[in-house]
Design an enzyme around this catalytic site. Structure first.
Site, short mmCIF file in Angstrom:
data_model
loop_
_atom_site.label_atom_id
_atom_site.label_comp_id
_atom_site.label_asym_id
_atom_site.label_seq_id
_atom_site.Cartn_x
_atom_site.Cartn_y
_atom_site.Cartn_z
N CYS A 35 1.03 -1.19 -0.05
CA CYS A 35 -0.09 0.20 0.33
C CYS A 35 0.93 0.99 0.50
CB CYS A 35 -0.73 -0.09 1.04
SG CYS A 35 -1.88 -1.28 0.99
N HIS A 60 -3.46 6.83 2.89
CA HIS A 60 -4.11 5.92 2.23
C HIS A 60 -5.24 5.71 2.92
CE1 HIS A 60 -4.36 1.43 1.40
NE2 HIS A 60 -3.82 1.13 2.58
N ASN A 69 -10.15 -0.27 0.20
CA ASN A 69 -8.33 -0.03 0.56
C ASN A 69 -8.10 -0.74 -1.02
OD1 ASN A 69 -6.07 -0.56 0.80
ND2 ASN A 69 -5.82 -1.91 2.01
N1 ACO Z 1 -17.68 -9.13 8.91
C1 ACO Z 1 -18.43 -9.79 10.11
N2 ACO Z 1 -17.44 -10.20 11.38
C2 ACO Z 1 -16.22 -9.93 10.97
C3 ACO Z 1 -16.28 -10.01 9.44
C4 ACO Z 1 -16.75 -9.52 8.66
N3 ACO Z 1 -16.49 -8.80 7.46
N4 ACO Z 1 -15.03 -9.34 10.10
C5 ACO Z 1 -13.75 -9.58 10.93
N5 ACO Z 1 -15.56 -10.15 11.31
C6 ACO Z 1 -15.55 -10.26 13.01
C7 ACO Z 1 -14.37 -11.06 13.67
O1 ACO Z 1 -13.95 -12.63 13.37
C8 ACO Z 1 -13.98 -11.25 15.09
O2 ACO Z 1 -15.27 -11.62 15.65
P1 ACO Z 1 -14.69 -12.83 17.23
O3 ACO Z 1 -14.90 -11.29 17.61
O4 ACO Z 1 -15.79 -13.28 17.12
O5 ACO Z 1 -13.46 -13.18 17.29
C9 ACO Z 1 -14.93 -9.32 14.96
O6 ACO Z 1 -15.23 -9.24 14.10
C10 ACO Z 1 -13.36 -8.76 15.09
O7 ACO Z 1 -13.26 -9.02 14.41
P2 ACO Z 1 -11.97 -7.68 14.41
O8 ACO Z 1 -10.20 -8.37 14.00
O9 ACO Z 1 -11.18 -7.04 15.79
O10 ACO Z 1 -11.88 -6.81 14.34
P3 ACO Z 1 -11.54 -5.38 13.67
O11 ACO Z 1 -12.38 -4.08 14.79
O12 ACO Z 1 -10.35 -5.05 14.68
O13 ACO Z 1 -11.84 -4.59 12.63
C11 ACO Z 1 -10.83 -4.89 10.61
C12 ACO Z 1 -11.11 -5.26 11.39
C13 ACO Z 1 -11.39 -3.93 9.55
C14 ACO Z 1 -9.47 -6.03 9.28
C15 ACO Z 1 -9.45 -4.15 11.34
O14 ACO Z 1 -8.33 -5.13 12.29
C16 ACO Z 1 -8.04 -3.44 9.88
O15 ACO Z 1 -8.22 -2.45 9.13
N6 ACO Z 1 -7.08 -4.12 9.79
C17 ACO Z 1 -6.33 -2.90 9.22
C18 ACO Z 1 -6.11 -4.04 7.31
C19 ACO Z 1 -5.09 -2.89 7.07
O16 ACO Z 1 -5.00 -1.24 7.53
N7 ACO Z 1 -4.61 -2.62 6.24
C20 ACO Z 1 -3.40 -1.87 5.53
C21 ACO Z 1 -2.95 -2.73 4.80
S1 ACO Z 1 -2.90 -3.84 3.36
C22 ACO Z 1 -1.52 -3.89 2.37
O17 ACO Z 1 -0.56 -3.48 2.13
C23 ACO Z 1 -1.99 -4.77 0.69
#
Ligand code: ACO
Length: 363
Positions: A114, A254, A284
């Site tokens: 990214c 980003h 993203n």
């Molecule tokens: N729909 C519903 N529930 C979901 C989904 C979904 N799409 N995805 C995950 N969940 C669930 C999980 O299973 C978890 O359930 P559990 O508590 O029963 O285990 C719950 O939701 C919470 O999951 P978390 O991972 O804690 O959710 P979080 O609030 O952290 O959000 C997210 C997840 C959006 C992926 C976040 O962590 C994030 O944005 N991370 C950074 C990603 C990023 O910045 N990437 C950039 C680089 S990408 C690149 O370089 C190509």
């Protein structure tokens, strides 16, 4: 004195096919409410079957060249930042240059996930600053939809396809890239990874059966690292430019997660109106996200000549990049005469308003 690297052209391209959160909720166990509240994403674009990383790049690049009024044959270098190239070999930049008619340009691909576009910007500006080249095209492009497991709700809701491009030109005029900061830390290499298809685990029937050619992500770890590092990279680039947060007129982050952007805004004391956001329409788009947001911000009248702009990204690796630019170009350049209009040379409200296609099975 070393020439300055000015941004004289900009462009973007988003595939016309829209995949909404509701479409995704019919494919995996998720909901519009979950995706919007956790990420800010409402819909994303997905490349059509015939579209390639080269074709998306060419669409964005043609607009950037049209805005600058530069003949592609004048290009010295084409840098394509992507982690979803047409092929592992050869480089996508070479087919892009040929498709554009950049007959005497050098070309190479750059992989910093990214953060790739900001690595590309710093590289292109360095070629200009050294006096080696005068016209450098920097493209950020991804078709991550082809590297997603469409049954994995942890990843498939986050990403989208698109391309953005800028033209850097050598000039004695002040402005352009004032400073940048690039960062990498391989201790987090498993945070976002395509485990197979490289030398560690070459592609095979079993890696394919196990879905190891798709993106795997440790979302929570990435989130924590991203919020910290984005702020640090932004501050480092400002320091190298001799500026402070208050000197910046527009921030282009980003677009990975709205909550991450808002967190960094609070950390650095950035007023909301100084940040351009389009994650709700594109998700993203990795290396394409910063140049796409930049092109839209300029078209929306958010960036004027004399403004200081800070672009910052974080991605797989981990990598991060930040750049401070003094904007010098007339934003009206994107609004060309009928017949040569760029995609941005249309009323802003039309952006993202194409009819939603059927949510046919993806991937
Ligand atoms: N729909 C519903 N529930 C979901 C989904 C979904 N799409 N995805 C995950 N969940 C669930 C999980 O299973 C978890 O359930 P559990 O508590 O029963 O285990 C719950 O939701 C919470 O999951 P978390 O991972 O804690 O959710 P979080 O609030 O952290 O959000 C997210 C997840 C959006 C992926 C976040 O962590 C994030 O944005 N991370 C950074 C990603 C990023 O910045 N990437 C950039 C680089 S990408 C690149 O370089 C190509």
């Amino acid at each position: 004195m070393a020439p300055n690297a000015l941004i004289t052209g900009w462009g973007m391209y988003a595939p016309s096919r829209i995949l909404t959160n509701d479409d995704l909720s019919r494919m995996v166990d998720t909901s519009d409410e979950w995706i919007v509240s956790r990420t800010g994403i409402r819909e994303r674009r997905v490349a059509a079957d015939g579209e390639t990383t080269t074709s998306l790049s060419v669409n964005a690049a043609r607009d950037a060249l049209a805005v600058a009024g530069l003949d592609p044959a004048e290009l010295d270098l084409v840098i394509v930042a992507t982690c979803s190239p047409d092929y592992p070999l050869p480089a996508t930049s070479v087919t892009v240059a040929t498709a554009l008619g950049a007959t005497r340009a050098a070309g190479f691909d750059l992989q910093a996930a990214c953060s790739g576009f900001l690595y590309g910007l710093a590289t292109g500006a360095s070629f200009i600053g050294s006096g080696m080249y005068r016209n450098v095209l920097v493209i950020g492009v991804e078709i991550l939809s082809r590297f997603l497991d469409w049954t994995d709700r942890n990843t498939c809701v986050l990403f989208g396809d698109g391309a953005g491009a800028v033209l850097l030109q050598a000039s004695d005029q002040p402005g352009g890239l004032l400073g940048f900061d690039l960062f990498s830390d391989g201790t987090g290499y498993e945070g976002i990874i395509v485990p197979a298809g490289g030398t560690v685990e070459p592609a095979s029937a079993s890696t394919s059966a196990e879905g190891k050619h798709f993106i795997h992500m440790l979302g929570r770890e990435v989130y924590k690292y991203a919020t910290r590092q984005l702020a640090e990279s932004a501050v480092a680039a400002l320091r190298k430019s001799g500026l402070t947060v208050d000197d910046v007129d527009q921030f282009v982050f980003h677009q990975a997660n709205l909550r991450i952007i808002e967190h960094v805004q609070r950390q650095l004391g950035i007023p909301e109106q100084k940040t351009y956001i389009n994650i709700e329409r594109y998700g993203n788009t990795s290396a394409a996200s910063v140049p796409m947001a930049l092109a839209e911000a300029v078209a929306a009248g958010r960036i004027q000549p004399g403004d200081n702009l800070l672009m910052v990204a974080f991605g797989a690796g981990y990598t991060a990049g930040a750049a401070v630019v003094e904007w010098t170009a007339d934003p009206q350049r994107a609004f060309l005469a009928p017949g040569e209009q760029t995609r941005l040379g249309q009323p802003q409200q039309q952006l993202g308003e194409q009819a939603a296609p059927e949510p046919a099975a993806v991937g």
